[in-house]
Design a protein around this motif. Structure first.
Motif, PDB file in Angstrom:
ATOM      1  N   UNK A  48      -1.478   4.226  -4.461  1.00 45.39           N
ATOM      2  CA  UNK A  48      -1.841   4.209  -3.071  1.00 45.39           C
ATOM      3  C   UNK A  48      -0.581   4.274  -2.201  1.00 45.39           C
ATOM      4  N   UNK A  49       0.446   3.540  -2.625  1.00 45.87           N
ATOM      5  CA  UNK A  49       1.690   3.491  -1.862  1.00 45.87           C
ATOM      6  C   UNK A  49       2.289   4.887  -1.700  1.00 45.87           C
ATOM      7  N   UNK A  50       2.335   5.645  -2.794  1.00 43.56           N
ATOM      8  CA  UNK A  50       2.917   6.991  -2.747  1.00 43.56           C
ATOM      9  C   UNK A  50       2.098   7.915  -1.856  1.00 43.56           C
ATOM     10  N   UNK A  51       0.800   7.765  -1.903  1.00 44.03           N
ATOM     11  CA  UNK A  51      -0.085   8.587  -1.076  1.00 44.03           C
ATOM     12  C   UNK A  51       0.171   8.313   0.409  1.00 44.03           C
ATOM     13  N   UNK A  52       0.276   7.046   0.763  1.00 42.84           N
ATOM     14  CA  UNK A  52       0.533   6.676   2.157  1.00 42.84           C
ATOM     15  C   UNK A  52       1.902   7.182   2.594  1.00 42.84           C
ATOM     16  N   UNK A  53       2.901   7.020   1.726  1.00 42.13           N
ATOM     17  CA  UNK A  53       4.243   7.500   2.056  1.00 42.13           C
ATOM     18  C   UNK A  53       4.247   9.009   2.288  1.00 42.13           C
ATOM     19  N   UNK A  54       3.535   9.730   1.452  1.00 48.93           N
ATOM     20  CA  UNK A  54       3.459  11.188   1.577  1.00 48.93           C
ATOM     21  C   UNK A  54       2.837  11.585   2.915  1.00 48.93           C
ATOM     22  N   UNK A  55       1.748  10.926   3.268  1.00 50.51           N
ATOM     23  CA  UNK A  55       1.069  11.247   4.523  1.00 50.51           C
ATOM     24  C   UNK A  55       1.899  10.842   5.737  1.00 50.51           C
ATOM     25  N   UNK A  56       2.593   9.713   5.649  1.00 51.52           N
ATOM     26  CA  UNK A  56       3.470   9.306   6.752  1.00 51.52           C
ATOM     27  C   UNK A  56       4.604  10.311   6.944  1.00 51.52           C
ATOM     28  N   UNK A  57       5.126  10.800   5.846  1.00 52.56           N
ATOM     29  CA  UNK A  57       6.199  11.793   5.925  1.00 52.56           C
ATOM     30  C   UNK A  57       5.700  13.047   6.645  1.00 52.56           C
ATOM     31  N   UNK A  58       4.506  13.506   6.282  1.00 52.48           N
ATOM     32  CA  UNK A  58       3.931  14.678   6.955  1.00 52.48           C
ATOM     33  C   UNK A  58       3.705  14.394   8.438  1.00 52.48           C
ATOM     34  N   UNK A  59       3.207  13.204   8.733  1.00 48.97           N
ATOM     35  CA  UNK A  59       2.931  12.807  10.113  1.00 48.97           C
ATOM     36  C   UNK A  59       4.211  12.839  10.952  1.00 48.97           C
ATOM     37  N   UNK A  60       5.275  12.239  10.419  1.00 47.11           N
ATOM     38  CA  UNK A  60       6.533  12.192  11.163  1.00 47.11           C
ATOM     39  C   UNK A  60       7.225  13.548  11.211  1.00 47.11           C
ATOM     40  N   UNK A  61       7.090  14.348  10.173  1.00 44.39           N
ATOM     41  CA  UNK A  61       7.668  15.693  10.196  1.00 44.39           C
ATOM     42  C   UNK A  61       7.062  16.519  11.324  1.00 44.39           C
ATOM     43  N   UNK A  62       5.788  16.322  11.571  1.00 44.72           N
ATOM     44  CA  UNK A  62       5.120  17.034  12.655  1.00 44.72           C
ATOM     45  C   UNK A  62       5.766  16.689  14.002  1.00 44.72           C
ATOM     46  N   UNK A  63       6.088  15.416  14.195  1.00 45.13           N
ATOM     47  CA  UNK A  63       6.752  15.001  15.430  1.00 45.13           C
ATOM     48  C   UNK A  63       8.168  15.558  15.504  1.00 45.13           C
ATOM     49  N   UNK A  64       8.870  15.533  14.371  1.00 40.27           N
ATOM     50  CA  UNK A  64      10.239  16.044  14.338  1.00 40.27           C
ATOM     51  C   UNK A  64      10.283  17.516  14.736  1.00 40.27           C
ATOM     52  N   UNK A  65       9.314  18.285  14.238  1.00 48.31           N
ATOM     53  CA  UNK A  65       9.265  19.713  14.544  1.00 48.31           C
ATOM     54  C   UNK A  65       9.031  19.963  16.031  1.00 48.31           C
ATOM     55  N   UNK A  66       8.272  19.092  16.661  1.00 48.75           N
ATOM     56  CA  UNK A  66       7.945  19.262  18.078  1.00 48.75           C
ATOM     57  C   UNK A  66       8.915  18.527  18.990  1.00 48.75           C
ATOM     58  N   UNK A  67       9.806  17.734  18.413  1.00 52.81           N
ATOM     59  CA  UNK A  67      10.762  16.981  19.208  1.00 52.81           C
ATOM     60  C   UNK A  67      10.124  15.863  20.013  1.00 52.81           C
ATOM     61  N   UNK A  68       9.042  15.319  19.496  1.00 54.20           N
ATOM     62  CA  UNK A  68       8.309  14.256  20.187  1.00 54.20           C
ATOM     63  C   UNK A  68       8.563  12.930  19.474  1.00 54.20           C
ATOM     64  N   UNK A  69       8.662  11.872  20.245  1.00 58.02           N
ATOM     65  CA  UNK A  69       8.841  10.526  19.696  1.00 58.02           C
ATOM     66  C   UNK A  69       7.464   9.880  19.495  1.00 58.02           C
ATOM     67  N   UNK A  70       7.092   9.551  18.250  1.00 55.85           N
ATOM     68  CA  UNK A  70       5.795   8.904  18.023  1.00 55.85           C
ATOM     69  C   UNK A  70       5.798   7.467  18.551  1.00 55.85           C
ATOM     70  N   UNK A  71       4.625   6.972  18.904  1.00 52.12           N
ATOM     71  CA  UNK A  71       4.520   5.571  19.313  1.00 52.12           C
ATOM     72  C   UNK A  71       3.202   4.981  18.820  1.00 52.12           C
ATOM     73  N   UNK A  72       3.165   3.679  18.752  1.00 54.50           N
ATOM     74  CA  UNK A  72       1.969   2.934  18.358  1.00 54.50           C
ATOM     75  C   UNK A  72       1.478   3.297  16.949  1.00 54.50           C
ATOM     76  N   UNK A  73       2.393   3.647  16.077  1.00 52.37           N
ATOM     77  CA  UNK A  73       2.034   4.097  14.731  1.00 52.37           C
ATOM     78  C   UNK A  73       1.357   2.984  13.926  1.00 52.37           C
ATOM     79  N   UNK A  74       1.842   1.772  14.042  1.00 50.79           N
ATOM     80  CA  UNK A  74       1.259   0.665  13.278  1.00 50.79           C
ATOM     81  C   UNK A  74      -0.213   0.481  13.624  1.00 50.79           C
ATOM     82  N   UNK A  75      -0.517   0.443  14.894  1.00 47.46           N
ATOM     83  CA  UNK A  75      -1.894   0.253  15.332  1.00 47.46           C
ATOM     84  C   UNK A  75      -2.776   1.425  14.893  1.00 47.46           C
TER      85      UNK A  75
END
Length: 71
Positions: free
Chosen positions: A1-28
């Protein structure tokens, strides 16, 4: 489960990196999404038995009902 979550978080943050946007409220956001997924899955496994689902999740039935109203 841990690896799956890490993989999805990486994809999520890569999307922001590509757009130059700062993510917020990720924990919630992550917490809400995990709640939805877990509750729906466990309800299905327990044939929609809310008492069993709440017990499996380690929460009260009232808390489960509150969470279900948010889904």
């Amino acid at each position: 489960m841990k690896k799956c979550i890490q993989k999805e978080l990486k994809k999520y943050f890569n999307n922001f990196d590509e757009k130059g946007i700062e993510p917020n409220n990720v924990h919630n956001l992550l917490h809400q999404e995990l709640d939805k997924i877990m509750i729906k899955y466990i309800l299905k496994k327990t044939c929609n038995n809310q008492s069993k689902t709440a017990k499996i999740l380690g929460i009260s039935r009232n808390t489960l009902k509150t969470k279900l109203n948010k889904i």
